[in-house]
Design a protein around this motif. Structure first.
Motif, PDB file in Angstrom:
ATOM      1  N   GLY A  41       0.833  -1.137  -0.106  1.00  0.00           N
ATOM      2  CA  GLY A  41      -0.126   0.106   0.063  1.00  0.00           C
ATOM      3  C   GLY A  41       0.761   1.508   0.053  1.00  0.00           C
ATOM      4  O   GLY A  41       2.076   1.065   0.345  1.00  0.00           O
ATOM      5  N   ILE A  42       0.247   2.491  -0.386  1.00  0.00           N
ATOM      6  CA  ILE A  42       0.805   3.782  -0.273  1.00  0.00           C
ATOM      7  C   ILE A  42       0.883   4.102   1.210  1.00  0.00           C
ATOM      8  O   ILE A  42       0.587   3.676   2.110  1.00  0.00           O
ATOM      9  CB  ILE A  42       0.127   4.881  -1.043  1.00  0.00           C
ATOM     10  CG1 ILE A  42      -1.297   4.852  -0.550  1.00  0.00           C
ATOM     11  CG2 ILE A  42      -0.026   4.365  -2.659  1.00  0.00           C
ATOM     12  CD1 ILE A  42      -2.020   6.272  -0.887  1.00  0.00           C
ATOM     13  N   GLY A  43       1.986   4.918   1.349  1.00  0.00           N
ATOM     14  CA  GLY A  43       2.207   5.397   2.846  1.00  0.00           C
ATOM     15  C   GLY A  43       1.807   6.708   3.184  1.00  0.00           C
ATOM     16  O   GLY A  43       1.147   7.366   2.435  1.00  0.00           O
ATOM     17  N   ALA A  44       1.984   7.371   4.465  1.00  0.00           N
ATOM     18  CA  ALA A  44       1.552   8.540   5.040  1.00  0.00           C
ATOM     19  C   ALA A  44       1.979   9.544   4.263  1.00  0.00           C
ATOM     20  O   ALA A  44       1.271  10.320   3.842  1.00  0.00           O
ATOM     21  CB  ALA A  44       1.976   8.655   6.313  1.00  0.00           C
ATOM     22  N   TRP A  45       3.180   9.425   3.582  1.00  0.00           N
ATOM     23  CA  TRP A  45       3.660  10.663   2.812  1.00  0.00           C
ATOM     24  C   TRP A  45       3.061  10.782   1.505  1.00  0.00           C
ATOM     25  O   TRP A  45       2.601  12.103   1.051  1.00  0.00           O
ATOM     26  CB  TRP A  45       5.173  10.666   2.699  1.00  0.00           C
ATOM     27  CG  TRP A  45       5.572  11.480   1.376  1.00  0.00           C
ATOM     28  CD1 TRP A  45       5.867  11.257   0.243  1.00  0.00           C
ATOM     29  CD2 TRP A  45       5.950  13.039   1.768  1.00  0.00           C
ATOM     30  NE1 TRP A  45       6.465  12.610  -0.516  1.00  0.00           N
ATOM     31  CE2 TRP A  45       6.253  13.644   0.310  1.00  0.00           C
ATOM     32  CE3 TRP A  45       5.538  13.669   2.855  1.00  0.00           C
ATOM     33  CZ2 TRP A  45       6.393  14.786   0.269  1.00  0.00           C
ATOM     34  CZ3 TRP A  45       6.072  15.386   2.439  1.00  0.00           C
ATOM     35  CH2 TRP A  45       6.239  15.769   1.201  1.00  0.00           C
ATOM     36  N   ASP A  46       2.837   9.673   1.052  1.00  0.00           N
ATOM     37  CA  ASP A  46       2.078   9.627  -0.323  1.00  0.00           C
ATOM     38  C   ASP A  46       0.576  10.240  -0.105  1.00  0.00           C
ATOM     39  O   ASP A  46       0.157  10.898  -1.226  1.00  0.00           O
ATOM     40  CB  ASP A  46       1.959   8.270  -0.907  1.00  0.00           C
ATOM     41  CG  ASP A  46       3.322   7.509  -1.045  1.00  0.00           C
ATOM     42  OD1 ASP A  46       4.214   8.207  -1.343  1.00  0.00           O
ATOM     43  OD2 ASP A  46       3.316   6.346  -0.469  1.00  0.00           O
ATOM     44  N   MET A  47      -0.176   9.921   0.793  1.00  0.00           N
ATOM     45  CA  MET A  47      -1.394  10.509   1.055  1.00  0.00           C
ATOM     46  C   MET A  47      -0.947  11.970   1.322  1.00  0.00           C
ATOM     47  O   MET A  47      -2.131  12.679   0.600  1.00  0.00           O
ATOM     48  CB  MET A  47      -1.893   9.742   2.364  1.00  0.00           C
ATOM     49  CG  MET A  47      -2.327   8.452   2.493  1.00  0.00           C
ATOM     50  SD  MET A  47      -3.790   7.780   1.564  1.00  0.00           S
ATOM     51  CE  MET A  47      -4.554   8.007   3.198  1.00  0.00           C
TER      52      MET A  47
END
Length: 824
Positions: A473-479
């Motif tokens: 999954g994508i991470g907190a920075w990506d969000m």
């Protein structure tokens, strides 16, 4: 190859094309356009095409003049060599151009968009336009016309070397090549016209001028005297004026477009910067969550095999979660390209699967409107050998081919997990995002825009374990990054303040962002900006990965290759395992003379710069010095017995360790490679110069003298080992001295850094003189040679060149990109 270099090649190709453009002549005034094209094969679209098969000519219909469109070159077929850098699906630079008629000529003109005026006064705008040059890219002859439509013979235009292939070959040392028109032709099967774009493909043959010089060309072409490649020209309708650009902020993690606006008020910055992003609008601008007016859809190449194809779809689809967090429902989708759909259609964002002779970077690029930064089409290129490289690492770690036992399922699972992450990473570039190489210092999975090293652990029995190699999954920075780029604020909201608040919230949440310029250089200073690393503490993770490496080396055997494989192939499987610590060593070394900083802006209240705690730097030095110890570097006798010389048809490649011993495996070859990697970090001229300055600012900081003393104590002055470990010490010490003298002679280092390195070399020479009587045999010869090498340097330091070393097998890409074009 970098995107910047390809732009230079494209510019050179345009200049060459202009010089070779045919002279215009008057059209036959008695012949109408419809009469001229009668009997020709017609392709209707943005710019209609008419093909005269007998003459092999392609005519272009121009329905209107002085209307801008996007001209783009690309490579539909590549050369298959990462070193040359001409890959399938590679994009060139987009040019905003228009056709202008001058009598019997039609000129293709590129206005100068680097310098603009936002004024409403036409005279003010004209003053800016007339202050800078524009470029005429081509001249055409009017062949026929009718009702305002003009027909030109565009054959030579489409047969030009728009992508700069000849320049690329020359720049990469492959020799001089020229475009041979007699062996070039329009590739009609891939020449098409769509409502929003017209596509023309050409089969171009480049003939060598003299004997071919490049080994890479010979690897991937049937005959290096003649290289036939496809180049593609796209003519694309530009988006309408409904797109709203978003301001660039260095803290946000986006690629940008910029230009100089001479009409801004005095006191305001001339340079205007905006981020690159897709157009995404809510159906209901007032709703917190809304369906989009038009979703962003990506399509996966049907040529990708299963289960890779499904992994690509799944990984790329991770971004849907980020768009939901930004206030959009069903705004991002990934599907397999429908059968019959054409990937050249500008309406399709593509994820392409490409094959090369050598492993190389994957990258994400975008067709972007240079006027605003709006992304028109995302295009991802993924190299198929990347999966095989991950599998090779798993083979080395697990030695899985044990008689009577099934191959562990976690090997393929690791490859597919990496494929998902890679798909998400490269799609992220085509959404506008840059790398975030500081994300991995927070936690695994903080961002798919980092380069992840597989997280390898040891199970209870001491066996390497890969079940958590890559995050999902994508991470907190990506969000957070997608929120900055794509959140649509309610009508009337202060967008600037809202965006600034998002960035301040990211800072408060501890989300770090640092990109390529601060992470890639060998002597870079940021302690948290790393490629292919894990963990919040780079020195601690280096110590841990050395323990994993030790356990895996103890298990390494012929079980690392399939039954029936030549035993010599074990050597190639051994390479990534022996050098397993290479990236974490680089990460740890950045704490030595490191500087913590961020992309601060005035008034944001965050940290700007801070020297690292001295203890953190000394811990890093201690960890890095472990990589020079004979215990970690000596190749075990048990392995030397099973590395035979290479049989016919299985030669060493650049992926193999070098050797001084001819055909046989050289036990010191891996030692030399690993030591050279570490030494290039410890003796880096930028790091050496920083150590001096930081120590002058704060005496508690380690200085260059302290670091050099520690290196020499851990190598030349360490207790002597026996047998092969003693030979390892000699190899390590030779390379360390080579780098010490190299630093003393390196004009890129400060004068004081060169002076300290020279002084330490003299101290070592004097120390060696005191040790000669206590040594015998090889050690005596080694120390005598060390003194002689220092003497050679001292006699003529300005002429000193470090001794040649065996080449180190390439590291990057271990499974990802620069390179990033990756918009990389």
């Amino acid at each position: 190859m970098s995107r910047f270099v390809r732009v230079l090649f494209a510019a050179a190709a345009v200049a060459s094309a202009v010089a070779s453009a045919p002279h215009a002549h008057a059209a036959d005034a008695t012949q109408s356009l419809s009469q001229k094209i009668a009997g020709m094969e017609r392709k209707d679209g943005l710019f209609p095409l008419d093909w005269e098969a007998k003459a092999g000519k392609l005519y272009l219909e121009i329905p209107r003049f002085d209307q801008d469109f996007l001209l783009l070159d690309q490579l539909p077929h590549g050369m298959g060599s990462n070193d040359i850098g001409l890959d399938r699906g590679q994009l060139g630079r987009g040019h905003v151009v228009h056709f202008s008629r001058v009598g019997g000529k039609v000129l293709l003109i590129e206005p100068n968009l680097d310098f603009r005026s936002s004024a409403t006064d036409p005279d003010e705008r004209m003053a800016v336009t007339q202050s800078f040059a524009e470029s005429v890219l081509w001249g055409f002859t009017v062949e026929a016309e009718e009702n305002g439509r003009v027909l030109v013979d565009a054959t030579n235009f489409f047969l030009r070397d728009a992508h700069g292939v000849a320049e690329s070959l020359r720049a990469t040392g492959q020799g001089a090549y020229r475009l041979d028109p007699s062996r070039s032709a329009i590739a009609l099967e891939n020449t098409k016209a769509f409502p929003k774009n017209t596509e023309v493909e050409a089969m171009l043959t480049f003939a060598s001028e003299g004997l071919p010089k490049g080994e890479h060309v010979a690897e991937v072409t049937p005959d290096p005297h003649a290289i036939t490649i496809r180049e593609h020209t796209s003519m694309i309708e530009l988006p309408d004026a409904g797109y709203k650009p978003r301001r660039f902020d260095p803290r946000a993690g986006y690629f940008g477009v910029s230009y100089r606006d001479y009409s801004v008020p005095v006191g305001e910055p001339l340079d205007q910067r905006f981020i690159a992003r897709h157009r995404l609008e809510k159906k209901d601008p007032n709703a917190a969550i809304s369906e989009p007016v038009k979703p962003i859809i990506y399509y996966v190449d049907r040529g990708a095999p299963e289960p890779i194809r499904s992994a690509l779809v799944e990984g790329a689809n991770w971004w849907a979660q980020a768009f939901e967090a930004a206030g959009f429902k069903n705004a991002f989708k990934v599907e397999v390209l429908p059968e019959g759909a054409d990937p050249m259609d500008i309406r399709y964002n593509m994820i392409q699967w490409v094959h090369r002779y050598t492993r190389g970077w994957s990258y994400g690029e975008a067709v972007t409107d240079p006027r605003t930064g709006e992304i028109i089409k995302g295009q991802v290129t993924l190299g198929s050998l990347r999966s095989r490289q991950d599998y090779l690492i798993a083979e080395a770690l697990l030695a899985p081919y044990i008689d009577g036992k099934p191959i562990p399922k976690d090997m393929e699972a690791m490859v597919l997990a990496r494929t998902r992450q890679l798909a998400a990473h490269e799609v992220g570039h085509t959404l506008g995002l840059m790398h975030n190489f500081a994300a991995s210092s927070i936690a695994q999975g903080t961002s798919v825009m980092d380069y992840p090293h597989p997280l390898i652990t040891l199970d209870a029995s001491g066996r390497p374990e890969l079940s958590h190699a890559y995050a999902t999954g994508i991470g907190a920075w990506d969000m957070a990054a997608i929120k900055y780029g794509y959140t649509q604020f309610a009508p009337g909201a202060d967008e600037h303040a809202a965006l600034d608040k998002l960035l301040r919230d990211d800072e408060a949440a501890g989300l770090r962002y640092m990109t390529d310029e601060d992470a890639r250089p060998l002597g870079s200073a940021h302690p948290y900006a790393h490629l292919w690393d894990n963990g919040g503490s780079a020195p601690a993770e280096l110590t841990r990965i050395l323990q994993v490496r030790k356990a895996a080396l103890a298990r390494f055997s012929e079980d690392a290759i399939r039954p029936g494989t030549p035993m010599a192939q074990l050597e190639d499987t051994f390479v990534p395992l022996y050098l397993l610590h290479r990236y974490q060593t680089e990460a740890a070394a950045k704490s030595i003379g490191g500087l913590n900083y961020r992309y601060a802006v005035r008034g944001d209240g965050g940290m700007v710069t801070e020297l690292l705690p001295p203890d953190q730097q000394r811990d890093a030095l201690k960890a890095v010095l472990q990589t020079l110890s004979p215990e970690n570097l000596t190749v075990p006798e048990s392995l030397l017995k099973i590395f035979p010389p290479r049989p016919p048809e299985y030669p060493r490649t650049r992926e193999s360790f070098g050797a001084h011993t001819g055909l046989t495996f050289d036990a010191t070859g891996p030692v030399e490679a690993a030591t050279n990697l570490t030494s290039s970090l410890l003796f880096n001229p930028a790091r050496a110069s920083r150590l001096i300055e930081d120590h002058a600012r704060d005496e508690s900081q380690p200085g260059l003298e302290e670091v050099l003393d520690a290196v020499l104590s851990a190598t030349w002055k360490s207790p002597r080992q026996n047998s092969l470990a003693a030979q390892t010490q000699i190899t390590v010490e030779h390379i360390v001295l080579n780098h010490l003298l190299g630093l003393a002679a390196d004009n890129q280092a400060s004068a004081e850094a060169r002076g300290i390195a020279r002084a330490k070399a003299v101290e070592l020479k004097d120390w060696l003189a005191t040790q000669r009587s206590n040594a015998a045999g090889d050690l005596t010869a080694h120390r005598s040679a060390g003194q002689a090498e220092i003497d050679r340097f001292l006699r003529e330091p300005e002429k000193f060149a470090p001794a040649a070393e065996l080449p180190t097998p390439p590291g990057q890409p271990i499974g990802d990109d620069l390179g990033d074009a990756s918009l990389e």
